[in-house]
Design a protein around this motif. Structure first.
Motif, mmCIF file in Angstrom:
data_model
loop_
_atom_site.group_PDB
_atom_site.id
_atom_site.type_symbol
_atom_site.label_atom_id
_atom_site.label_comp_id
_atom_site.label_asym_id
_atom_site.label_seq_id
_atom_site.Cartn_x
_atom_site.Cartn_y
_atom_site.Cartn_z
ATOM 1 N N LYS A 189 -4.955 45.071 43.811
ATOM 2 C CA LYS A 189 -5.787 45.944 43.290
ATOM 3 C C LYS A 189 -6.875 46.393 44.311
ATOM 4 N N SER A 190 -7.205 45.419 45.269
ATOM 5 C CA SER A 190 -8.157 45.605 46.385
ATOM 6 C C SER A 190 -7.827 45.742 47.571
ATOM 7 N N HIS A 191 -6.338 45.392 47.921
ATOM 8 C CA HIS A 191 -5.908 45.534 49.357
ATOM 9 C C HIS A 191 -4.433 45.312 49.279
ATOM 10 N N ILE A 192 -3.648 45.696 50.527
ATOM 11 C CA ILE A 192 -2.455 45.629 50.958
ATOM 12 C C ILE A 192 -2.242 44.457 51.925
ATOM 13 N N ASN A 193 -1.233 43.676 51.691
ATOM 14 C CA ASN A 193 -1.116 42.625 52.808
ATOM 15 C C ASN A 193 0.422 42.856 53.337
ATOM 16 N N LEU A 194 0.377 42.797 54.680
ATOM 17 C CA LEU A 194 1.769 42.986 55.260
ATOM 18 C C LEU A 194 1.938 41.688 56.216
ATOM 19 N N ASP A 195 3.036 41.020 55.942
ATOM 20 C CA ASP A 195 3.292 39.734 56.859
ATOM 21 C C ASP A 195 4.629 40.358 57.951
ATOM 22 N N LEU A 196 3.915 40.136 59.060
ATOM 23 C CA LEU A 196 4.885 40.357 60.187
ATOM 24 C C LEU A 196 5.316 39.105 61.117
ATOM 25 N N LYS A 197 6.572 39.343 61.699
ATOM 26 C CA LYS A 197 7.044 38.306 62.317
ATOM 27 C C LYS A 197 6.349 37.677 63.537
ATOM 28 N N GLY A 198 5.698 38.651 64.313
ATOM 29 C CA GLY A 198 4.888 38.040 65.440
ATOM 30 C C GLY A 198 5.609 36.984 66.351
ATOM 31 N N THR A 199 6.535 37.412 66.658
ATOM 32 C CA THR A 199 7.298 36.729 67.788
ATOM 33 C C THR A 199 7.538 37.190 68.908
ATOM 34 N N VAL A 200 6.894 36.498 70.093
ATOM 35 C CA VAL A 200 7.109 37.180 71.526
ATOM 36 C C VAL A 200 8.388 36.756 72.046
ATOM 37 N N GLN B 54 7.635 46.747 73.715
ATOM 38 C CA GLN B 54 7.748 45.963 74.985
ATOM 39 C C GLN B 54 6.380 45.898 75.578
ATOM 40 N N ILE B 55 5.812 44.812 76.071
ATOM 41 C CA ILE B 55 4.488 44.607 76.144
ATOM 42 C C ILE B 55 4.319 45.020 77.662
ATOM 43 N N ASP B 56 5.356 44.293 78.690
ATOM 44 C CA ASP B 56 5.459 44.525 79.973
ATOM 45 C C ASP B 56 6.857 44.261 80.442
ATOM 46 N N ALA B 57 7.013 43.848 81.988
ATOM 47 C CA ALA B 57 8.397 43.584 82.475
ATOM 48 C C ALA B 57 8.588 42.105 81.713
ATOM 49 N N PHE B 58 7.844 41.430 81.218
ATOM 50 C CA PHE B 58 8.575 40.224 81.011
ATOM 51 C C PHE B 58 8.742 40.051 79.347
ATOM 52 N N ALA B 59 7.880 40.605 78.522
ATOM 53 C CA ALA B 59 7.945 40.242 76.981
ATOM 54 C C ALA B 59 8.095 41.214 76.298
ATOM 55 N N GLN B 60 8.586 41.171 75.092
ATOM 56 C CA GLN B 60 8.740 41.997 73.957
ATOM 57 C C GLN B 60 8.337 41.456 72.519
ATOM 58 N N ILE B 61 7.724 42.228 71.977
ATOM 59 C CA ILE B 61 7.178 41.777 70.340
ATOM 60 C C ILE B 61 7.898 42.108 69.241
ATOM 61 N N ASP B 62 8.366 41.356 68.594
ATOM 62 C CA ASP B 62 9.037 41.734 67.303
ATOM 63 C C ASP B 62 7.990 41.830 66.083
ATOM 64 N N TYR B 63 7.511 43.139 65.667
ATOM 65 C CA TYR B 63 6.834 43.399 64.492
ATOM 66 C C TYR B 63 7.235 43.713 63.270
ATOM 67 N N SER B 64 8.507 43.243 63.074
ATOM 68 C CA SER B 64 9.147 43.486 61.781
ATOM 69 C C SER B 64 8.474 42.821 60.540
ATOM 70 N N LEU B 65 8.880 43.349 59.391
ATOM 71 C CA LEU B 65 8.098 42.780 58.335
ATOM 72 C C LEU B 65 9.092 41.754 57.864
ATOM 73 N N LYS C 11 1.717 30.788 71.043
ATOM 74 C CA LYS C 11 2.810 29.762 71.546
ATOM 75 C C LYS C 11 4.229 30.368 71.827
ATOM 76 N N SER C 12 4.521 31.489 71.077
ATOM 77 C CA SER C 12 5.885 32.157 71.442
ATOM 78 C C SER C 12 5.572 32.803 72.731
ATOM 79 N N ALA C 13 4.212 33.589 72.667
ATOM 80 C CA ALA C 13 4.122 34.288 73.763
ATOM 81 C C ALA C 13 3.996 33.548 75.229
ATOM 82 N N SER C 14 3.325 32.195 75.152
ATOM 83 C CA SER C 14 3.366 31.270 76.220
ATOM 84 C C SER C 14 4.909 31.037 76.560
ATOM 85 N N LEU C 15 5.764 30.583 75.581
ATOM 86 C CA LEU C 15 7.205 30.174 75.911
ATOM 87 C C LEU C 15 7.992 31.455 76.422
#
Length: 508
Positions: free
Chosen positions: A257-268, A238-249, A304-308
């Motif tokens: 070999k040189s790094h690890i990548n994580l793709d997150l949903k990133g929807t507000v 939860q960011i504040d009283a208005f919005a939440q963020i989905d950070y699920s993979l 854009k999802s945050a704006s909406l």
């Protein structure tokens, strides 16, 4: 002689080594827990957000983990324990107390990514010294002394696999564990020294065997416990009283070999309403760089999802209060010279109140080196009468084109708006039309410029949290690209006493 051997083989040396096994687990757990905090980074979401940890970041996590481990091990306390054994006609009671870790050393450690699997941690030439007091009583002998267990040349390599569970949480399991120990030395002292000198040599082999048999199994058990704890964490922040963020993979971590990548949903989402927006994120890639520890990719989809979400939650309805309006001397009297009808309608100069409402979600666009925010709404103007009631005066449509400046402050992504262009058109008024109304519109534009935008910036100034658990960003750099931006940053571990307590209670 036989009963003394049985006592120490079945109790005190084994318990001491079990404790040492626990320390070996902690050596792994401290590093492992620190890394998992990174892998479950709380900046939000789908390939709406991407996270990359480089070898530089992994190596920093290893160093911090080893240092935290040393501190934790040397501070660790252990309870005393007692027991009783019967041997023929002899009953032996014993007490082991004041168990402590005197020293521990991890001179050579390394961590690396295993492509397609996960992460490997290796420790070489590790050593530890443990001591305790002992006391035993029989009808034949009452005696006491000390015991010291010295372990040297500990080599261990652990590989754990990272993946994603059905809820989008990070999950781990032990994939491989290799262990070898060069030397285990046991020294018993006090009392009848010739007995204890004999027992010391006798006990070293079984203690060595117990370590070989149990250490990897204990590490596997601890990983399972921590994995279960991680799976209990919520995927919504939860960011504040208005919005939440989905950070699920949205997919299992991609390990190279040189790094690890994580793709997150990133929807507000608006709080309590998890309806997906009517648009999807466009694919984007992180830069092929490794100068920083962490790279965070934020797509225009996230913004854009945050704006909406904030629009759906009603966060874009702003009232410029009487107190704020009067700081600009915004009152009916200022309009009288422009519109005579106001002078006739309001004999007493009254404060003016402005209400601004977005009529659609603010449109966000990311381009090279700039972020544009287009706001469309309406504004209503009211007079605040002496009896504290309000009277409608007029309303108009408002379109504002703003440039958004993005900065990072106090672990948050801060957006501030700079008004570039503002258009205002009168809708209707309780006053008779007047050619001079254009002057009112110009003045109102000035008022909006100096009141509404600052209010919006104050709200945006709360920022979006970049929660890299118990770390602070050092030297973050933001680079804007077409439809996404990239934050490259190093991190610094932030020590917290409460975190240490939680770490001990949950991990060990």
């Amino acid at each position: 002689m036989k009963y003394l051997t049985s006592i120490y083989a079945s109790s005190s040396p084994y318990r001491l080594i079990s404790s040492l096994c626990g320390k070996g687990e902690k050596m792994f757990n401290a590093w492992y827990s620190f890394l998992l905090c990174w892998l479950s980074l709380r900046i939000e979401a789908n390939p709406g957000l991407k996270v990359r940890i480089t070898e530089k970041g992994l190596d920093y996590g290893r160093k911090i983990g080893m240092e935290l481990l040393k501190q934790a091990v040397l501070k660790e306390t252990f309870p005393s324990w007692s027991g009783q054994e019967n041997f023929s006609v002899v009953t032996v009671s014993y007490v082991i107390s004041r168990l402590r870790i005197n020293s521990v050393d991890f001179p050579e450690t390394s961590a690396s990514f295993i492509p397609g699997t996960g992460i490997s941690l290796s420790v070489a030439h590790a050593s530890a010294t443990i001591s305790a007091d002992w006391r035993m009583n029989t009808w034949l002998l009452n005696d006491h002394g000390g015991i010291t267990v010295s372990i040297s040349g500990l080599f261990i390599t652990i590989v754990f696999k990272v993946s994603r569970d059905s809820a989008g949480r990070l999950t781990t399991l032990l994939d491989d564990c290799q262990l070898s120990i060069n030397s285990v030395k046991v020294e018993l002292n006090g009392g009848s020294s010739w007995i204890y000198s004999f027992l010391s040599g006798y006990l070293e082999k079984p203690i060595h065997s117990k370590l070989d048999q149990n250490l990897c199994q204990n590490i596997k058990y601890k990983i399972q416990m921590m994995d279960a704890h991680i799976r209990q964490q919520k995927v919504l922040t939860q960011i504040d009283a208005f919005a939440q963020i989905d950070y699920s993979l949205v997919s299992s971590p991609a390990v190279f070999k040189s790094h690890i990548n994580l793709d997150l949903k990133g929807t507000v989402y608006p709080v309590g309403n998890h309806t997906d927006p009517p648009f999807v994120p466009a694919p984007f890639a992180l830069p092929n760089q490794d100068d920083s520890m962490v790279y965070l990719g934020v797509s225009s989809y996230f913004l854009k999802s945050a704006s909406l979400a904030y629009y759906r939650a009603g966060a874009f309805s702003i009232t410029i209060s009487e107190e704020l309006a009067t700081t600009l001397n915004l009152n009916i009297g200022l309009f009288k010279d422009f519109v005579p009808e106001i002078a006739l309608s309001y004999i007493i100069s009254c404060p003016v109140l402005l209400k601004l409402m977005a009529t659609s979600p603010p449109a966000v666009s990311l381009n090279a080196d700039k972020c544009i925010l287009q706001i469309t709404g309406c504004v209503e103007v009211f007079a605040v009468l002496p009896n504290s009631t309000t009277q409608y005066i007029f309303a108009g449509n408002l379109t504002a084109s703003t440039r958004a400046n993005l900065t990072i402050s106090k672990q948050k992504l801060i957006i501030s708006l700079l008004l570039k262009r503002l258009q205002f058109s009168l809708l209707h008024s309780s006053l008779r039309s007047s050619e001079r109304m254009s002057l009112v519109e110009n003045f109102l534009s000035y008022a909006l410029w100096n009141t509404v935008i600052p209010v919006i910036n104050d709200k945006l100034g709360k920022g979006f949290p970049l929660n890299l658990a118990h770390t602070i960003l050092t030297g973050p750099v933001i680079k804007m690209n077409q439809d996404h931006l990239v934050i490259s940053t190093d991190v610094q571990y932030k020590h917290e006493e409460k975190r240490d307590e939680d770490f001990h209670s949950h991990s060990f």
